[in-house]
Design an enzyme around this catalytic site. Structure first.
Site, mmCIF file in Angstrom:
data_model
loop_
_atom_site.group_PDB
_atom_site.id
_atom_site.type_symbol
_atom_site.label_atom_id
_atom_site.label_comp_id
_atom_site.label_asym_id
_atom_site.label_seq_id
_atom_site.Cartn_x
_atom_site.Cartn_y
_atom_site.Cartn_z
ATOM 1 N N HIS A 121 0.860 -1.179 0.000
ATOM 2 C CA HIS A 121 0.000 0.000 0.000
ATOM 3 C C HIS A 121 0.899 1.232 0.000
ATOM 4 C CE1 HIS A 121 -2.815 2.953 1.765
ATOM 5 N NE2 HIS A 121 -3.801 2.154 1.419
ATOM 6 N N ASP A 198 3.233 -4.524 7.967
ATOM 7 C CA ASP A 198 1.958 -3.815 7.883
ATOM 8 C C ASP A 198 0.848 -4.851 8.020
ATOM 9 O OD1 ASP A 198 -0.385 -2.585 7.113
ATOM 10 O OD2 ASP A 198 0.386 -1.794 5.222
ATOM 11 N N GLN A 201 -4.311 -5.304 6.811
ATOM 12 C CA GLN A 201 -5.234 -6.196 6.112
ATOM 13 C C GLN A 201 -5.292 -7.587 6.723
ATOM 14 O OE1 GLN A 201 -7.375 -5.402 3.718
ATOM 15 N NE2 GLN A 201 -6.686 -3.281 3.786
ATOM 16 N N LYS A 224 -10.298 -1.636 10.568
ATOM 17 C CA LYS A 224 -10.390 -2.882 9.795
ATOM 18 C C LYS A 224 -10.896 -4.030 10.669
ATOM 19 C CE LYS A 224 -7.638 -0.904 6.538
ATOM 20 N NZ LYS A 224 -8.015 -0.568 5.165
ATOM 21 N N CYS A 362 -4.767 2.326 -3.660
ATOM 22 C CA CYS A 362 -3.536 2.837 -3.044
ATOM 23 C C CYS A 362 -2.403 1.820 -3.172
ATOM 24 C CB CYS A 362 -3.752 3.218 -1.581
ATOM 25 S SG CYS A 362 -4.846 4.624 -1.351
#
Length: 404
Positions: A121, A198, A201, A224, A362
């Site tokens: 991202h 990261d 997600q 999320k 993104c």
């Protein structure tokens, strides 16, 4: 027993209509919906004990402080951090990444190397490019293949004693690919490099154990995870957080202030300048409680059913191509139909009550790799159903007929 209809009752927004049709929400990779118990937590805070934390001796301040720090402990437990002070509450994943990227300005020199993956991202690309501009460090990229997987042989060749930091997403937001982060972390550590993952997600689908992963930094957004927007987490190993300088100066992050010199507070307050999103932090804890009450293994198994079913149904549409076909992926389907712009499909299915994301998500380098302007992305959560997928597929067929 997993009862999706019962779970759907927990989400008031799922009862509304969009353009006269029952809402079908397939944009979960952008943000999840919020259960009533989390909404109630937010209302309770503002109705009953809204006050600033860590600073007041009065009862409301102490109640708010206790609730906020209990939430930090919940987050620590969920991610299995060794210490509560290794959990820094942030405004989200982007803020968390920028704390680390800015801090490394003091630790890098010209010629040092950073490694990023091709699946990132923008929030896990741009801060590091800015860091390279400040320090003279060099950014290198792990390439991807047609299936949307990282080429780990190339990663092996990129690693060297010049590598200082590796940053990779746990799961691709654009394709759903689950990256082999334990292998990536272990290889980086062999050359003395730190690793930031990261997890924005991954955390709706997987319950990461940061100690088992031996990861140096792990970053997350609450929105999320059925929580509110504007709050997230930076996990960092104590030794790394101690090395990094503060990201911002102000109240709360200080120990003493004089006009001659300021000394900084210890962890976690060193990185939490100013009044935080108190209500958001408390609600983040409530959201984790809610999801853990369902169980992440249960969530993952059901979402894999949705992924398999949705993939099968969509591939019955002639001319439809799915991007991101790794065998190891989560409940995200990115696709295009020959000769039709993804934005046009998204606009038509919205008129039929279906919310999907269109564009480059993104993650523009991924789209450049495939030489496409973007995709239609349907991302499923544990409160979605196969019946909703059927309606969505019919909406896509209608869009194709109208646009062909």
């Amino acid at each position: 027993m997993f009862d999706v209809l019962k779970i759907r009752e927990d989400f008031p927004i799922l009862k509304r209509k969009v353009n006269g049709k029952p809402l079908i929400y397939f944009d979960n990779a952008a943000t999840s919906q919020t259960p009533q118990i989390v909404i109630d937590t937010i209302v309770d805070y503002y109705s009953n004990y809204n006050a600033n934390i860590h600073r007041g001796v009065h009862s409301l301040s102490q109640e708010a402080t206790d609730a906020y720090e209990i939430a930090r402990k919940k987050i620590q437990t969920h991610f299995n951090a060794k210490h509560a002070h290794e959990v820094i509450l942030t405004s989200g994943t982007t803020h968390a990444i920028n704390i680390v990227a800015t801090g490394f300005s003091a630790l890098l020199k010209e010629g040092d190397e950073l490694i990023v993956s091709a699946l990132e991202h923008h929030s896990n690309i741009v801060p590091w490019q800015m860091l390279c501009e400040r320090t003279g460090a060099v950014l290198k990229v792990i390439p991807m293949n047609e299936e949307g997987e990282l080429q780990l042989e190339a990663y092996d060749n990129l690693l060297s004693d010049k590598t200082k930091l590796v940053f990779v997403n746990h799961i691709s937001n654009a394709l759903g690919t689950i990256n082999p982060i334990k292998e990536i972390i272990d290889k980086a550590h062999k050359v003395g490099a730190a690793v930031l993952i990261d997890g924005a997600q991954s955390c709706p689908h997987i319950k990461p154990d940061v100690q088992a992963l031996d990861v140096d930094f792990y970053v997350v957004s609450a929105h999320k995870l059925c929580g509110p927007t504007g709050v997230g987490m930076l996990y960092g190993k104590e030794e790394w957080l101690t090395k990094l300088p503060p990201y911002q100066g102000g109240g709360e992050m200080i120990e003493t202030v004089t006009f001659e010199k300021t000394t900084y507070a210890g962890l976690p307050h060193k990185f939490e300048a100013g009044t935080p999103n108190i209500c958001g932090g408390i609600a983040f804890g409530a959201a984790l409680d809610y999801m853990n009450s369902i169980g992440f293994d249960t969530i993952a198994a059901y979402e894999q059913e949705l992924l398999s079913y949705g993939t099968q149904k969509l591939l019955e549409i002639e001319g439809l191509k799915i991007y991101g076909t790794s065998a190891n992926k989560t409940s995200v389907i990115s696709f295009n139909i020959d000769g039709i712009h993804p934005y046009d499909i998204g606009t038509i299915v919205d008129k039929l009550g279906v919310a999907v994301r269109t564009g480059h998500h993104c993650a523009q380098p991924i789209m450049d790799y495939y030489k496409i302007p973007g995709t239609v992305r349907a991302s499923f959560s544990f409160y979605n159903t196969k019946e909703e997928i059927d309606i969505f597929v019919e909406a896509v067929k209608k869009a194709k007929t109208m646009l062909s």
